[in-house]
Design an enzyme around this catalytic site. Structure first.
Site, PDB file in Angstrom:
ATOM      1  N   GLU A 335      27.138 -41.871 -34.153  1.00  0.00           N
ATOM      2  CA  GLU A 335      27.023 -40.682 -34.909  1.00  0.00           C
ATOM      3  C   GLU A 335      28.125 -39.832 -35.406  1.00  0.00           C
ATOM      4  O   GLU A 335      29.378 -40.017 -34.591  1.00  0.00           O
ATOM      5  CB  GLU A 335      26.409 -39.729 -34.070  1.00  0.00           C
ATOM      6  CG  GLU A 335      26.094 -38.322 -34.680  1.00  0.00           C
ATOM      7  CD  GLU A 335      25.397 -37.282 -33.700  1.00  0.00           C
ATOM      8  OE1 GLU A 335      25.690 -36.073 -33.724  1.00  0.00           O
ATOM      9  OE2 GLU A 335      24.511 -37.799 -32.678  1.00  0.00           O
ATOM     10  N   GLU A 340      29.763 -29.317 -38.239  1.00  0.00           N
ATOM     11  CA  GLU A 340      28.888 -28.356 -37.695  1.00  0.00           C
ATOM     12  C   GLU A 340      29.507 -27.047 -37.566  1.00  0.00           C
ATOM     13  O   GLU A 340      30.589 -26.624 -37.448  1.00  0.00           O
ATOM     14  CB  GLU A 340      28.604 -28.931 -36.298  1.00  0.00           C
ATOM     15  CG  GLU A 340      27.944 -30.257 -36.387  1.00  0.00           C
ATOM     16  CD  GLU A 340      27.828 -30.703 -34.653  1.00  0.00           C
ATOM     17  OE1 GLU A 340      26.526 -30.759 -34.411  1.00  0.00           O
ATOM     18  OE2 GLU A 340      28.842 -31.232 -33.992  1.00  0.00           O
TER      19      GLU A 340
END
Length: 666
Positions: A335, A340
């Site tokens: 990932e 974010e």
């Protein structure tokens, strides 16, 4: 004698020059941090608000580390640091590195630094060497892992002569306040800046979505639906108010979930799912291998908002929506969190102006790869990331990922020295965009955030010539998966879904079928289901109700456990399966008086999934006669049989018919 003295002098000068050059070269590797392993207690380290030397917690063979403990509080606010003042040369580049960890899930420490001006603490160090008031990129690095992980940053000293290297606790989040933060093996070295200013390669546009159409392009995108991860408090849906296009932008919007549809998060019953929101991905439809992947977006703000732009390996099994033998689970799949944000209720807070860059991977079920889980933060000097649109992206090459925000490189991970990372990240990934609300990291979400938006102006994918060549090398030995296309069948029909598909002799093809298109956003904790797990369940296809489904095809080497051999390549493609209603066969028998006889010849077009409708003139006293031959044909295919006179309908199953000629009175 003069010549002799000259020779001695010359030798002396050469030797001095050699020693001096060795010293200059070695200086770049000299650790300027004193007592970096803390084994000499607080020697050279200073603290405020109870920063301490911890005993019994250490990275490696030592017994001590630097810590900001759970007692470091100012009122109800987590506040404190442990740090060291270091002399620096002006206009010189340095790299600062440490091992760090926390002991509470969801806690975050900050490994950072401050300019130290004439005995006074100044602003946060910037990578460019400027004071924060003059702009620049701060060096803050988050420490969030429960295991020891490396954190590092690089900066230029500008016109400064001293810096304060720190581990800081500065948070009103309960997890961080209650945590002990640790650092160990702290180093600071001068680095060679010769690589600065290298000429950037030329990038060619491969694909983009400007979202200037009326609806989301489902050729490239699909939905992630339901409650998927962590302690989040949103239910991902495909409702038009949660995922839509407006004014050339993709909007993922959180809305209040109807009270009757709210439920407790299955992974933490203390958190209630109170919002609907959106999550989309290119899985199985469009994949990416090396290059620049970027969005231009306006991120939301608010307590617990958790937007993300990220990638997962194209071989991911979608949290159980694909048979685990046909791909890999997390974190084996890999990932890359491109950006974010973890929001807070305070406008202009550090949280609302900081974005994070992280990778996750591991050989098993633990996120414990060498570079895994150690996110870094990039903070703008003021305002919020919600105030305007910014560019967030990665420049991904074989063995190397560079994160950037706008025109600034904010993190670099060279994973070429880690074979596990090379297996996980040197393969195709798909991209995902989602707006989560709350979670273990952001904490409980605010209850007044309906209408919160994550707005994306565009998604772009570009490659340099070198990245294109490296990608071609990967695909040259990857399994082919040819002949895949959308399929339409009739309800009840049996079909071999791998017939006609092609791959190499040493590979196999299998599939999984899920019901994403049949998803209902109401009814509590609804989710997408894996309905057919592969070739060994081919008979279940004939049992599928009328509707549309995903077929996730995978091609992979025969006889290989994909979760053990992470270097084995998987090719994944997703297409649509449409199951249409059963066709109707209308039979119009010849009337003889009040009897209507259905003979065998009238059923010559009968198929297994057919509904047979026997039409007769309106006659309530009529009798429908099925000959023995007609009964035999009906029983062979077991259809639904409907006998009608326009007023009365009798519905029977062919298996319920007798073995001889019979008649039904209407």
């Amino acid at each position: 004698m003069k010549n002799s003295k000259f020779l001695v002098t010359l030798i002396t000068l050469v030797l001095f020059s050699f020693i001096f050059s060795m010293a200059v070269s070695a200086e770049e590797n000299v650790n300027l941090i004193k007592n970096g392993d803390f084994e000499l207690e607080d020697n050279s380290w200073n603290s405020r608000n109870q920063g301490v030397i911890a005993t019994g917690v250490s990275y490696g063979d030592g017994n001590k580390s630097g810590s900001v403990p759970n007692t470091a509080l100012s009122g109800d606010f987590g506040s404190g640091y442990i740090g060291q003042i270091v002399n620096v040369e002006p206009n010189t580049t340095y790299r600062v590195t440490a091992m760090g960890k926390v002991d509470v899930e969801g806690a975050a420490g900050i490994f950072t630094g401050r300019w130290w001006n004439n005995g006074t603490q100044g602003s946060v160090i910037t990578k460019e060497g400027t004071d924060l008031s003059e702009g620049g990129t701060i060096v803050d690095q988050a420490i969030t892992s429960l295991d020891w992980e490396e954190v590092s940053y690089k900066f230029n000293s500008g016109n400064h002569n001293q810096v304060l290297i720190q581990l800081v606790k500065w948070s009103d989040q309960e997890a961080t306040k209650s945590a002990n933060l640790y650092i160990d093996h702290v180093t600071m070295v001068k680095v060679d800046g010769s690589s600065e200013g290298e000429e950037s390669p030329e990038y060619n546009l491969v694909w983009e979505d400007n979202f200037d159409q009326d609806q989301l392009n489902m050729v490239d995108w699909g939905y992630e639906l339901g409650s998927i991860r962590g302690w989040e408090q949103q239910h991902y849906v495909n409702n038009p108010e949660n995922v839509y296009l407006s004014d050339g932008k993709l909007v993922l919007q959180a809305t209040d979930r109807a009270v009757e549809d709210q439920y407790n998060n299955p992974r933490n019953p203390d958190r209630t799912v109170i919002y609907n929101s959106g999550s989309i991905r290119t899985h199985g439809k469009r994949e990416f291998l090396y290059g620049k992947i970027e969005i231009r977006a306006k991120l939301p703000k608010g307590q617990g908002v958790f937007p993300a732009f990220w990638t997962l390996g194209a071989d991911f099994v979608l949290d159980g929506k694909i048979n685990g033998l046909q791909g890999r689970g997390w974190p084996r799949t890999g990932e890359i969190d491109i950006t974010e944000l973890v929001g807070s209720a305070t406008d202009g807070s550090w949280y609302n102006r900081t974005v994070w860059q992280t990778i996750h991977y591991g050989a098993g079920t633990e996120n414990n790869g060498k570079y895994a889980g150690n996110g870094t933060g990039y903070t703008i000097p003021s305002g919020n990331f919600n105030d305007d649109f910014h560019v967030f992206g990665i420049d991904w090459s074989e063995g190397l990922i560079k994160w950037y925000v706008d025109d600034t490189i904010v993190r670099v991970v060279d994973y070429s020295d880690d074979p596990l990372a090379m297996s996980v990240f040197n393969k195709p990934h798909y991209i995902q965009l989602n707006l989560a609300m709350g979670g273990a990291w952001p904490g409980p979400v605010g209850t007044d955030l309906a209408g919160t938006k994550f707005e994306i102006d565009y998604v772009k994918y570009m490659k340099s010539a070198e990245q294109e060549e490296d990608a071609k090398k990967y695909y040259a030995t990857a399994p082919t998966l040819d002949g895949v296309k959308d399929i339409t069948i009739t309800q009840g029909e049996s079909i071999d879904l791998v017939a006609g598909l092609q791959t190499e002799e040493n590979n196999e093809i299998d599939f999984s079928i899920d019901d994403e298109y049949m998803f209902s956003s109401t009814g509590g904790n609804t989710n997408v289901q894996l309905l057919v797990k592969g070739k060994h369940e081919m008979e279940k296809i004939s049992e599928l109700p009328v509707g549309q489904y995903n077929i996730h095809y995978s091609a992979f080497p025969k006889g290989v456990d994909l979760n053990e051999d992470l270097s084995a390549k998987v090719t994944r493609k997703t297409v649509k399966l449409t199951v249409e209603p059963k066709p109707e066969l209308i039979v119009k028998p010849e009337p003889k008086g009040n009897k209507y006889t259905v003979v065998g010849d009238s059923l010559n077009e009968l198929e297994k999934v057919t509904t047979v409708i026997v039409e007769i003139a309106e006659n309530k006293n009529a009798k429908v006669v099925l000959t023995k031959e007609a009964i035999t044909k009906l029983k062979e295919v077991n259809p639904t049989l409907v006998i009608t006179n326009g007023v009365v309908k009798i519905q029977i199953q062919a298996v319920d018919l007798p073995d001889r000629e019979t008649e039904f009175k209407m």
